[in-house]
Design a protein around this motif. Structure first.
Motif, PDB file in Angstrom:
ATOM      1  N   THR A  76       8.909  17.590 111.527  1.00  0.00           N
ATOM      2  CA  THR A  76      10.052  17.159 112.350  1.00  0.00           C
ATOM      3  C   THR A  76      11.160  18.212 112.340  1.00  0.00           C
ATOM      4  O   THR A  76      11.771  18.503 113.393  1.00  0.00           O
ATOM      5  CB  THR A  76      10.579  15.819 111.816  1.00  0.00           C
ATOM      6  N   ASN A  80      12.629  20.094 115.630  1.00  0.00           N
ATOM      7  CA  ASN A  80      14.046  20.051 115.975  1.00  0.00           C
ATOM      8  C   ASN A  80      14.639  21.454 116.015  1.00  0.00           C
ATOM      9  O   ASN A  80      15.472  21.780 116.895  1.00  0.00           O
ATOM     10  CB  ASN A  80      14.800  19.179 114.974  1.00  0.00           C
ATOM     11  N   GLN A 136      11.063   8.257 127.541  1.00  0.00           N
ATOM     12  CA  GLN A 136      11.656   8.501 126.234  1.00  0.00           C
ATOM     13  C   GLN A 136      10.618   8.506 125.086  1.00  0.00           C
ATOM     14  O   GLN A 136      10.981   8.380 123.922  1.00  0.00           O
ATOM     15  CB  GLN A 136      12.715   7.428 125.956  1.00  0.00           C
ATOM     16  N   GLN A 137       9.346   8.659 125.408  1.00  0.00           N
ATOM     17  CA  GLN A 137       8.303   8.631 124.387  1.00  0.00           C
ATOM     18  C   GLN A 137       8.462   9.805 123.416  1.00  0.00           C
ATOM     19  O   GLN A 137       8.651  10.948 123.844  1.00  0.00           O
ATOM     20  CB  GLN A 137       6.906   8.698 125.023  1.00  0.00           C
ATOM     21  N   GLY A 138       8.351   9.500 122.133  1.00  0.00           N
ATOM     22  CA  GLY A 138       8.445  10.553 121.124  1.00  0.00           C
ATOM     23  C   GLY A 138       7.091  11.161 120.763  1.00  0.00           C
ATOM     24  O   GLY A 138       7.037  12.210 120.107  1.00  0.00           O
ATOM     25  N   ARG A 139       5.995  10.505 121.172  1.00  0.00           N
ATOM     26  CA  ARG A 139       4.656  11.027 120.892  1.00  0.00           C
ATOM     27  C   ARG A 139       3.788  10.759 122.111  1.00  0.00           C
ATOM     28  O   ARG A 139       3.666   9.622 122.550  1.00  0.00           O
ATOM     29  CB  ARG A 139       4.076  10.373 119.652  1.00  0.00           C
ATOM     30  N   ARG A 148       4.097  15.637 119.500  1.00  0.00           N
ATOM     31  CA  ARG A 148       5.359  14.974 119.195  1.00  0.00           C
ATOM     32  C   ARG A 148       6.463  15.739 119.909  1.00  0.00           C
ATOM     33  O   ARG A 148       6.508  16.981 119.848  1.00  0.00           O
ATOM     34  CB  ARG A 148       5.628  14.959 117.699  1.00  0.00           C
ATOM     35  N   VAL A 150      10.748  16.033 121.463  1.00  0.00           N
ATOM     36  CA  VAL A 150      12.174  15.701 121.420  1.00  0.00           C
ATOM     37  C   VAL A 150      12.835  16.255 122.683  1.00  0.00           C
ATOM     38  O   VAL A 150      12.282  17.133 123.363  1.00  0.00           O
ATOM     39  CB  VAL A 150      12.849  16.297 120.167  1.00  0.00           C
ATOM     40  N   GLN A 151      14.005  15.734 122.978  1.00  0.00           N
ATOM     41  CA  GLN A 151      14.746  16.186 124.162  1.00  0.00           C
ATOM     42  C   GLN A 151      16.130  16.651 123.758  1.00  0.00           C
ATOM     43  O   GLN A 151      16.719  16.115 122.820  1.00  0.00           O
ATOM     44  CB  GLN A 151      14.848  15.054 125.191  1.00  0.00           C
ATOM     45  N   TRP A 161      12.850  19.422 127.343  1.00  0.00           N
ATOM     46  CA  TRP A 161      11.799  18.654 126.636  1.00  0.00           C
ATOM     47  C   TRP A 161      10.946  19.637 125.834  1.00  0.00           C
ATOM     48  O   TRP A 161      10.399  20.597 126.394  1.00  0.00           O
ATOM     49  CB  TRP A 161      10.943  17.901 127.637  1.00  0.00           C
TER      50      TRP A 161
END
Length: 466
Positions: A76, A80, A136-139, A148, A150-151, A161
């Motif tokens: 993660t 990020n 808004q799906q994270g996976r 996986r 993030v936005q 994205w």
């Protein structure tokens, strides 16, 4: 030539009971098939393995959970960091717009405010210039790959994205879980084997002591058990057992001494009383006197049985004589009237006449007691080159089936007697080098078979010795 006395036969070994499949085993010992279940070593190894497995499961589960959480956190953080770097490059100068599509395996898309993808990396070219499909799906799954995502807002450009494939993370997670499963399968077996080996070494002294204790003959001197050099729990246990053996032997010695004194004090008066009643019965022919004479005979033989029990087999020496079987028959006929004698009574017997008479008289008296005054008691004698066989049979109800071999133990009786006769008779048979067995006859009643070596066999042994 008068045959020389033979050495005493060794004491009869402890009786054994047949285990499963006919194998004999000592009383109180587990059978071979169930020995591992009754083994302290096995129970300790099993308990040790179960506790160790539980601890390993808890520790391993905690380690795996911590490891997977750290790996997930690192993944993660990496995602990020990548998203923040690209967003800063785009919003900083606007020159980083093309970086969203850099690299053949990059997962980036730039989405305008209307939700239209205006730029995408080569692997996401199918979504370029089309509406953004993931919300808004994270996976998400892209081309059979779990990604996986993030936005990040990028100012006037819209939304950035950024995705990162989880294939390596999933593979690492599966490898960790597989390793944990393998450990949980093989670790108990390994722990059980190690625990068995450690238990065997740790309890070897106790096992050796148990083997020696099982060989102790209570009819002989109770030797103490050897103590291990290491003063541990086994040492303390064996020390306590040795002290118990010393107390048992001292108690047995006191009991034998007291019993011998009582029998000695009773013996002389009973002998005089027996002789007086016998003469009175012969002189007067009175039935009451004759009955009292038989009671005196019974008491005399009971004291002889008690004396033999008090002395023990090792303290008695046989006085060997070669006698005609008819002499033995005449003595038994006087002692137990009403006995029918069958078989080969023309042979000779090498024995201690008094002791063998005592043994057979005990068997006949028990048979007469079981058969009653109207029943039949027979004593059959047969000869083979190896042995002489005395078979005592009665027409009584037979032996109690619940007693089994215990019928030969002292003070155990199924016929209301003192319970000494059968024990003493078996002891005398063993001293002659023979055996005594008892069972119920198929046609009813009890049957006892006493065997002693034949005189012909004794002559051959003496010639070989010379």
């Amino acid at each position: 030539m008068t045959p020389q006395p033979r050495p005493l036969a060794p004491a009869a070994p402890p009786q054994v009971r047949p285990g499963p499949g006919g194998a004999a085993r000592a009383p109180g010992l587990p059978s071979a098939t169930g020995a591992w279940r009754h083994s302290l070593r096995f129970r300790l190894a099993l308990t040790y393995s179960a506790l160790a497995l539980l601890m390993i499961m808890l520790v391993s589960a905690g380690v795996v959970i911590l490891l997977l959480s750290r790996m997930d956190q690192q993944f993660t953080d990496r995602l990020n960091e990548r998203a923040d770097t690209l967003a800063e490059a785009i919003t900083g100068s606007g020159q980083g717009l093309g970086r969203t599509a850099s690299g053949p395996t990059a997962y980036t898309m730039l989405i305008d405010k209307s939700g239209q993808v205006i730029a995408a990396s080569p692997i996401l070219r199918e979504y370029d210039r089309s509406p953004y499909p993931f919300g808004q799906q994270g996976r998400v799954d892209i081309q059979d790959t779990t990604v996986r995502a993030v936005q990040r807002p990028v100012g006037d450009f819209g939304t950035l994205w950024v995705g990162l494939p989880e294939d390596d993370l999933i593979a690492a997670r599966e490898s960790a879980l597989s390793a944990l499963l393998i450990a949980l399968v093989f670790t108990p077996l390994l722990l059980l084997l190690v625990g068995w080996w450690v238990g065997k070494r740790s309890l070897s002294g106790l096992e050796h002591a148990a083997t020696l204790a099982d060989r102790l003959d209570p009819t002989r001197s109770l030797d103490t058990l050897p103590l291990p050099t290491r003063e541990d729990e086994v040492h303390r246990l064996l020390s306590a057992l040795n002290r118990l053996l010393v107390r048992i032997e001292a108690g047995q010695a006191r009991e034998k001494q007291l019993l011998g004194q009582i029998v000695h004090e009773l013996g002389a008066p009973l002998t005089v009383l027996r002789a007086s009643l016998a003469r009175a019965g012969e002189r007067t022919g009175d039935a009451e006197v004759m009955r009292a004479s038989l009671v005196a005979d019974e008491l005399t033989f009971t004291t002889q049985d008690l004396m033999q029990l008090a002395r023990g087999q090792l303290e008695i020496r046989l006085a060997w004589h070669y006698i005609p079987a008819t002499t033995l028959r005449d003595r038994l006929d006087r002692l137990v009237p009403g006995t029918a004698f069958t078989g080969q009574w023309s042979v000779g017997i090498l024995c201690d006449p008094d002791r063998l008479t005592q043994a057979l008289r005990n068997l006949l008296a028990n048979a007469r007691r079981a058969a009653g005054p109207d029943g039949t008691v027979t004593l059959n004698l047969t000869e083979t080159p190896e042995c002489l066989t005395f078979t005592v049979r009665d027409s009584g109800p037979g032996l109690p089936t619940d007693l089994g071999e215990r019928i030969f133990d002292p003070f155990v009786s199924g016929s209301g007697s003192s319970g000494l006769g059968l024990s003493v008779s078996r002891q005398i048979a063993a001293m002659h080098g023979g055996t005594l067995k008892g069972a119920n006859h198929p046609d009813g009643g009890a049957q006892f078979i006493l065997t002693v070596p034949s005189a012909a066999l004794a002559d051959e042994e003496d010639e070989e010795d010379t």
